[in-house]
Design a protein around this motif. Structure first.
Motif, short mmCIF file in Angstrom:
data_model
loop_
_atom_site.label_atom_id
_atom_site.label_comp_id
_atom_site.label_asym_id
_atom_site.label_seq_id
_atom_site.Cartn_x
_atom_site.Cartn_y
_atom_site.Cartn_z
N THR A 1 0.83 -1.21 0.00
CA THR A 1 0.00 0.00 0.00
C THR A 1 0.86 1.25 0.00
O THR A 1 0.62 2.19 -0.75
CB THR A 1 -0.93 0.00 1.23
N SER A 2 1.89 1.25 0.86
CA SER A 2 2.73 2.44 0.98
C SER A 2 4.22 2.15 0.76
O SER A 2 5.04 3.04 0.94
CB SER A 2 2.54 3.07 2.37
N SER A 3 4.56 0.94 0.36
CA SER A 3 5.98 0.62 0.20
C SER A 3 6.22 -0.17 -1.09
O SER A 3 5.32 -0.79 -1.64
CB SER A 3 6.48 -0.18 1.40
N VAL A 4 7.48 -0.11 -1.52
CA VAL A 4 7.89 -0.81 -2.74
C VAL A 4 9.32 -1.30 -2.56
O VAL A 4 10.13 -0.64 -1.93
CB VAL A 4 7.76 0.10 -3.98
N ARG A 5 9.58 -2.48 -3.11
CA ARG A 5 10.95 -3.02 -3.12
C ARG A 5 11.42 -3.06 -4.57
O ARG A 5 10.79 -3.67 -5.43
CB ARG A 5 11.00 -4.41 -2.52
N HIS A 6 12.53 -2.37 -4.80
CA HIS A 6 13.18 -2.33 -6.11
C HIS A 6 14.39 -3.27 -6.05
O HIS A 6 15.08 -3.33 -5.04
CB HIS A 6 13.75 -0.95 -6.43
N GLU A 7 14.68 -3.96 -7.15
CA GLU A 7 15.93 -4.69 -7.28
C GLU A 7 16.69 -4.09 -8.45
O GLU A 7 16.10 -3.69 -9.46
CB GLU A 7 15.69 -6.18 -7.46
N ILE A 8 18.00 -4.04 -8.28
CA ILE A 8 18.87 -3.28 -9.17
C ILE A 8 20.07 -4.13 -9.54
O ILE A 8 20.57 -4.90 -8.71
CB ILE A 8 19.34 -1.99 -8.46
N ALA A 9 20.53 -3.98 -10.76
CA ALA A 9 21.78 -4.60 -11.19
C ALA A 9 22.56 -3.58 -12.00
O ALA A 9 21.98 -2.80 -12.77
CB ALA A 9 21.53 -5.85 -12.02
N LEU A 10 23.87 -3.56 -11.81
CA LEU A 10 24.75 -2.69 -12.58
C LEU A 10 25.62 -3.57 -13.48
O LEU A 10 26.32 -4.45 -12.98
CB LEU A 10 25.64 -1.85 -11.65
N PHE A 11 25.53 -3.34 -14.77
CA PHE A 11 26.27 -4.14 -15.75
C PHE A 11 27.35 -3.30 -16.40
O PHE A 11 27.10 -2.16 -16.80
CB PHE A 11 25.33 -4.64 -16.84
N ARG A 12 28.52 -3.90 -16.56
CA ARG A 12 29.58 -3.27 -17.36
C ARG A 12 29.25 -3.51 -18.83
O ARG A 12 28.62 -4.51 -19.17
CB ARG A 12 30.93 -3.92 -17.07
#
Length: 151
Positions: A100-111
């Protein structure tokens, strides 16, 4: 959100196609530390740039005027290989949980040219009323943008 176990992202299984959005981010000379690689805290700045750029451009987030804002309440990063200067990295983003009030993001950094990420991590935002900072529903335009990234 703390009742959800933290997934362990295996860098060998993570590829660009697992993410719904990407942004090219150039490294800067100022990002390099005494060990001649991007300093660990800078990875979090790349995460922040990626997530907030998406919410501003695609969700209409106005950091200065919106009555409901997202506060970062949890973050994590796993480092798999060093980044350096000069190079342009590809930040990739997905949403894995929306409440309702929160979100989980997942992130990756690629060369550039690499199949697997140099770093993986997550951000958890809780949306609150700007003044009293009490939890508030995610604004509809931002929720719609985040839902487009949901996996």
């Amino acid at each position: 959100m703390n009742d959800v176990p933290e997934p362990k992202l295996d860098p060998k299984l993570e590829v660009r196609g697992n993410y719904r959005h990407s942004l090219l981010i150039p490294t800067r000379l100022a990002d390099i530390d005494v060990y001649q690689h991007v300093n660990n805290v800078v990875y979090y700045a790349y995460f922040d740039t990626l997530v907030n750029d998406y919410m501003i451009r695609f969700g209409g987030l106005d950091m200065v005027r919106d009555p409901v804002i997202g506060l970062l309440v949890e973050s994590g990063c796993r480092f798999h290989q060093s980044l350096n200067y000069p190079e342009t990295i590809e930040g990739c983003l997905r949403t894995v949980k929306i409440g309702t009030s929160s979100v989980r993001h997942e992130i990756a950094l690629f060369r550039e040219g690499q199949t697997h990420p140099a770093a993986t991590g997550h951000f958890v935002h809780v949306f609150v009323e700007r003044g009293p900072q009490k939890p508030a529903p995610i604004p509809p335009r931002i929720r719609a943008a985040l839902e487009r990234l949901l996996v």
